[in-house]
Design an enzyme around this catalytic site. Structure first.
Site, PDB file in Angstrom:
ATOM      1  CG  PHE A 134      21.408  40.080  54.075  1.00  0.00           C
ATOM      2  CD1 PHE A 134      20.708  40.216  55.269  1.00  0.00           C
ATOM      3  CD2 PHE A 134      22.782  39.882  54.122  1.00  0.00           C
ATOM      4  CE1 PHE A 134      21.373  40.174  56.488  1.00  0.00           C
ATOM      5  CE2 PHE A 134      23.454  39.835  55.339  1.00  0.00           C
ATOM      6  CZ  PHE A 134      22.751  39.984  56.525  1.00  0.00           C
ATOM      7  CG  LEU A 147      26.990  42.511  56.214  1.00  0.00           C
ATOM      8  CD1 LEU A 147      26.698  43.604  57.238  1.00  0.00           C
ATOM      9  CD2 LEU A 147      26.952  41.138  56.913  1.00  0.00           C
ATOM     10  N   GLY A 193      33.933  42.395  53.944  1.00  0.00           N
ATOM     11  CA  GLY A 193      33.368  41.120  53.501  1.00  0.00           C
ATOM     12  C   GLY A 193      33.192  40.247  54.720  1.00  0.00           C
ATOM     13  NE  ARG A 212      33.405   8.482  27.175  1.00  0.00           N
ATOM     14  CZ  ARG A 212      33.650   8.808  25.909  1.00  0.00           C
ATOM     15  NH1 ARG A 212      32.678   8.812  25.020  1.00  0.00           N
ATOM     16  NH2 ARG A 212      34.867   9.151  25.544  1.00  0.00           N
ATOM     17  CD  GLN A 269      38.657  -2.122  41.984  1.00  0.00           C
ATOM     18  OE1 GLN A 269      39.835  -1.865  42.219  1.00  0.00           O
ATOM     19  NE2 GLN A 269      38.108  -3.281  42.269  1.00  0.00           N
ATOM     20  CB  ILE A 295      32.762  11.282  36.675  1.00  0.00           C
ATOM     21  CG1 ILE A 295      33.416  10.692  37.933  1.00  0.00           C
ATOM     22  CG2 ILE A 295      31.852  10.260  36.003  1.00  0.00           C
ATOM     23  CD1 ILE A 295      32.455  10.348  39.062  1.00  0.00           C
ATOM     24  CD  GLU A 322      24.808  33.631  53.491  1.00  0.00           C
ATOM     25  OE1 GLU A 322      24.897  34.403  54.454  1.00  0.00           O
ATOM     26  OE2 GLU A 322      24.083  33.863  52.507  1.00  0.00           O
TER      27      GLU A 322
HETATM   28  C1  LIG Z   1      27.589  35.146  44.292  1.00  0.00           C
HETATM   29  C2  LIG Z   1      27.717  35.989  45.536  1.00  0.00           C
HETATM   30  C3  LIG Z   1      26.581  36.508  46.121  1.00  0.00           C
HETATM   31  C4  LIG Z   1      26.684  37.339  47.255  1.00  0.00           C
HETATM   32  N1  LIG Z   1      25.541  37.864  47.790  1.00  0.00           N
HETATM   33  C5  LIG Z   1      25.652  38.721  48.838  1.00  0.00           C
HETATM   34  C6  LIG Z   1      24.484  39.360  49.375  1.00  0.00           C
HETATM   35  O1  LIG Z   1      23.359  39.102  48.947  1.00  0.00           O
HETATM   36  N2  LIG Z   1      24.646  40.269  50.368  1.00  0.00           N
HETATM   37  C7  LIG Z   1      25.867  40.567  50.889  1.00  0.00           C
HETATM   38  O2  LIG Z   1      25.942  41.377  51.795  1.00  0.00           O
HETATM   39  N3  LIG Z   1      26.996  39.976  50.398  1.00  0.00           N
HETATM   40  C8  LIG Z   1      26.910  39.069  49.386  1.00  0.00           C
HETATM   41  N4  LIG Z   1      28.039  38.477  48.878  1.00  0.00           N
HETATM   42  C9  LIG Z   1      29.333  38.831  49.421  1.00  0.00           C
HETATM   43  C10 LIG Z   1      29.852  37.762  50.349  1.00  0.00           C
HETATM   44  O3  LIG Z   1      29.119  37.771  51.541  1.00  0.00           O
HETATM   45  C11 LIG Z   1      31.348  38.053  50.570  1.00  0.00           C
HETATM   46  O4  LIG Z   1      31.985  37.712  49.354  1.00  0.00           O
HETATM   47  C12 LIG Z   1      31.901  37.258  51.716  1.00  0.00           C
HETATM   48  O5  LIG Z   1      31.451  37.782  52.938  1.00  0.00           O
HETATM   49  C13 LIG Z   1      33.427  37.286  51.709  1.00  0.00           C
HETATM   50  O6  LIG Z   1      33.877  38.600  51.641  1.00  0.00           O
HETATM   51  P1  LIG Z   1      34.967  39.024  50.558  1.00  0.00           P
HETATM   52  O7  LIG Z   1      34.558  38.476  49.243  1.00  0.00           O
HETATM   53  O8  LIG Z   1      35.152  40.479  50.679  1.00  0.00           O
HETATM   54  O9  LIG Z   1      36.268  38.249  50.978  1.00  0.00           O
HETATM   55  P2  LIG Z   1      37.313  38.690  52.134  1.00  0.00           P
HETATM   56  O10 LIG Z   1      36.620  38.866  53.435  1.00  0.00           O
HETATM   57  O11 LIG Z   1      38.142  39.788  51.615  1.00  0.00           O
HETATM   58  O12 LIG Z   1      38.177  37.351  52.185  1.00  0.00           O
HETATM   59  C14 LIG Z   1      39.014  36.973  51.074  1.00  0.00           C
HETATM   60  C15 LIG Z   1      39.717  35.689  51.447  1.00  0.00           C
HETATM   61  O13 LIG Z   1      40.486  35.889  52.638  1.00  0.00           O
HETATM   62  C16 LIG Z   1      40.114  34.947  53.614  1.00  0.00           C
HETATM   63  N5  LIG Z   1      40.131  35.572  54.940  1.00  0.00           N
HETATM   64  C17 LIG Z   1      39.561  36.746  55.311  1.00  0.00           C
HETATM   65  N6  LIG Z   1      39.744  36.971  56.617  1.00  0.00           N
HETATM   66  C18 LIG Z   1      40.406  35.889  57.095  1.00  0.00           C
HETATM   67  C19 LIG Z   1      40.881  35.495  58.369  1.00  0.00           C
HETATM   68  N7  LIG Z   1      40.667  36.237  59.467  1.00  0.00           N
HETATM   69  N8  LIG Z   1      41.537  34.313  58.475  1.00  0.00           N
HETATM   70  C20 LIG Z   1      41.723  33.514  57.400  1.00  0.00           C
HETATM   71  N9  LIG Z   1      41.313  33.829  56.160  1.00  0.00           N
HETATM   72  C21 LIG Z   1      40.657  34.990  56.006  1.00  0.00           C
HETATM   73  C22 LIG Z   1      38.697  34.521  53.256  1.00  0.00           C
HETATM   74  O14 LIG Z   1      38.403  33.242  53.768  1.00  0.00           O
HETATM   75  C23 LIG Z   1      38.760  34.533  51.748  1.00  0.00           C
HETATM   76  O15 LIG Z   1      39.315  33.326  51.282  1.00  0.00           O
HETATM   77  C24 LIG Z   1      27.956  37.619  47.791  1.00  0.00           C
HETATM   78  C25 LIG Z   1      29.102  37.056  47.203  1.00  0.00           C
HETATM   79  C26 LIG Z   1      28.989  36.248  46.094  1.00  0.00           C
HETATM   80  C27 LIG Z   1      30.235  35.656  45.495  1.00  0.00           C
END
Ligand SMILES: Cc1cc2nc3c(=O)[nH]c(=O)nc-3n(C[C@H](O)[C@H](O)[C@H](O)COP(=O)(O)OP(=O)(O)OC[C@H]3O[C@@H](n4cnc5c(N)ncnc54)[C@H](O)[C@@H]3O)c2cc1C
Length: 374
Positions: free
Chosen positions: A120, A122, A128, A261, A272, A331, A357
């Site tokens: 996928f 995107l 992102g 442990r 606790q 832990i 996602e």
């Molecule tokens: C291991 C892994 C596998 C992946 N696999 C796929 C894949 O198969 N296909 C694919 O298409 N993508 C994939 N991704 C990408 C993933 O979908 C993106 O990392 C995700 O959508 C977030 O985008 P970004 O990393 O660019 O973060 P950004 O969108 O740049 O966000 C960075 C930070 O800013 C915060 N932020 C952004 N906008 C806002 C807002 N409006 N309000 C508050 N906070 C905000 C976010 O919450 C985050 O903490 C993968 C990522 C990882 C780590």
């Protein structure tokens, strides 16, 4: 939560495979940043890549709750393999729901058996969470579309056979199935991910790739609002159940160590403050599971409220999975800080679940808006 006899049968089959064929290898796969092909083939041999694909297209045609139970068991054993299942299922779902008859006939039977694996595509450098900000372009040129751009963080991109690529066509989002062996497709492995390290992430470079016009999935303009959004709902659902599996695994490894442990003359499980962490994990596991079941049952009933239920389940389950994994490391003490220990892998994997996602923050915004308008 008690399961019906049929659900128990399904769960037993998934659990046996996960415990025997996946879990014993998860640390090695994580270390080597790869899942051996024979293990992908063993999973495919069960037909589980086609869990959601209707029987008429060669799949198992199982319902959403069964798919959830599968993700729970595989996700508890190895988030990397579960991630492959997630993206493959998203692609399969998109083809099934939005693809033409020709595309369905061409791809679904092979996606169902795992003969071809889908990825996928995107995310990009500048897009992102803001998924609509696509820089990849598709230019309509007679019988073809020509695709140019770079897709980032593509799970199983290193090995996938077909890519569901989102691109802007005259500024409007569209989705295309792109075969790996087309001229101009370049796959660049990404190494050194901290979590889901064996999921074989890649960058996908598209150098003026000509895809047949028949590769269009859905219509131009509906790439994000329809194709990506509905596939992401499936992905979110899969990840939420995977997090229930992480919660169960964190609980298991914590209980084992708390039993084995001793400190200050007693098992650490008798302290606790350690019990508090175990109690929170157990409660979060039960609650997350209930939210996932609710989302699944709404899906199976064709109830549109499943979308909101899925956001809720994924938000809760991913945050709780990260917290539980961090407590599991706590832990375990020094042992939990060692790469190669299950708790350490769970912590790294669970952080990814809060990013993919729809990140935790995006979910908080969505859920707060939904709460204020309901
Ligand atoms: C291991 C892994 C596998 C992946 N696999 C796929 C894949 O198969 N296909 C694919 O298409 N993508 C994939 N991704 C990408 C993933 O979908 C993106 O990392 C995700 O959508 C977030 O985008 P970004 O990393 O660019 O973060 P950004 O969108 O740049 O966000 C960075 C930070 O800013 C915060 N932020 C952004 N906008 C806002 C807002 N409006 N309000 C508050 N906070 C905000 C976010 O919450 C985050 O903490 C993968 C990522 C990882 C780590």
């Amino acid at each position: 939560m008690p399961l019906s006899a049929i659900r128990e049968q399904q769960q037993t089959a998934f659990r046996e495979f996960a415990r025997e064929e996946v879990e014993p290898h998860a640390e090695a796969w994580d270390r080597d940043e790869t899942i051996p092909l024979r293990s992908i083939d063993a999973f495919a041999g069960k037909g589980w890549f086609g869990t959601l694909i209707p029987a008429e297209h060669g799949g198992l045609g199982q319902d959403a709750v069964a798919f959830g139970l599968l993700n729970e068991e595989i996700g508890g054993a190895c988030s990397s393999l579960r991630s492959v299942l997630t993206v493959h299922s998203m692609v399969s779902y998109a083809v099934c729901r939005w693809g033409s008859d020709t595309l369905r006939r061409q791809w679904l039977p092979r996606l169902a058996t795992g003969e071809v694996i889908g990825a996928f595509c995107l995310s990009e450098e500048t897009s992102g969470n803001d998924a609509g900000a696509l820089a990849t372009t598709a230019v309509h040129d007679g019988e073809t579309f020509r695709l140019t751009g770079t897709k980032k963080w593509i799970t199983y991109g290193q090995r996938s056979d077909v890519y569901l690529v989102f691109a802007a066509c005259d500024g409007k989002p569209a989705a295309f199935l792109v075969e790996r062996n087309l001229p101009g497709v370049e796959v660049v492995p990404v190494r050194g991910m901290s979590g889901t390290r064996a999921s074989m992430v890649a960058e996908l470079h598209l150098h003026d790739v000509a895809v047949p016009a028949s590769s269009l999935v859905g219509r131009v303009g509906f790439g994000i609002a329809a194709v990506a959004t509905s596939a992401l709902d499936i992905g979110r659902y899969s990840v939420a159940w995977g997090c229930v599996g992480i919660l169960a695994a964190a609980l298991r490894t914590s209980l084992q160590h708390a039993h084995d442990r001793t400190s200050f003359g007693v098992r650490i499980g008798e302290h606790q403050l350690v019990q508090r962490m175990v109690a929170d994990m157990a409660t979060a596991h039960s609650a997350a599971r209930l939210l996932c079941v609710e989302a699944g049952e709404l899906k199976d009933a064709g109830d549109p409220r499943t979308v909101h239920a899925t956001w809720t389940a994924k938000y809760f389950a991913s945050c709780q999975a990260f917290r539980a994994a961090a407590d599991a490391v706590q832990i375990l003490g020094a042992r939990g800080c060692l790469e190669g220990h299950t708790a350490n892998r769970l912590l790294r994997d669970s952080k990814v679940m809060e990013i993919i996602e729809g990140s935790t923050q995006l979910q908080q915004i969505y859920l707060a808006q939904a709460a204020s308008t309901s």
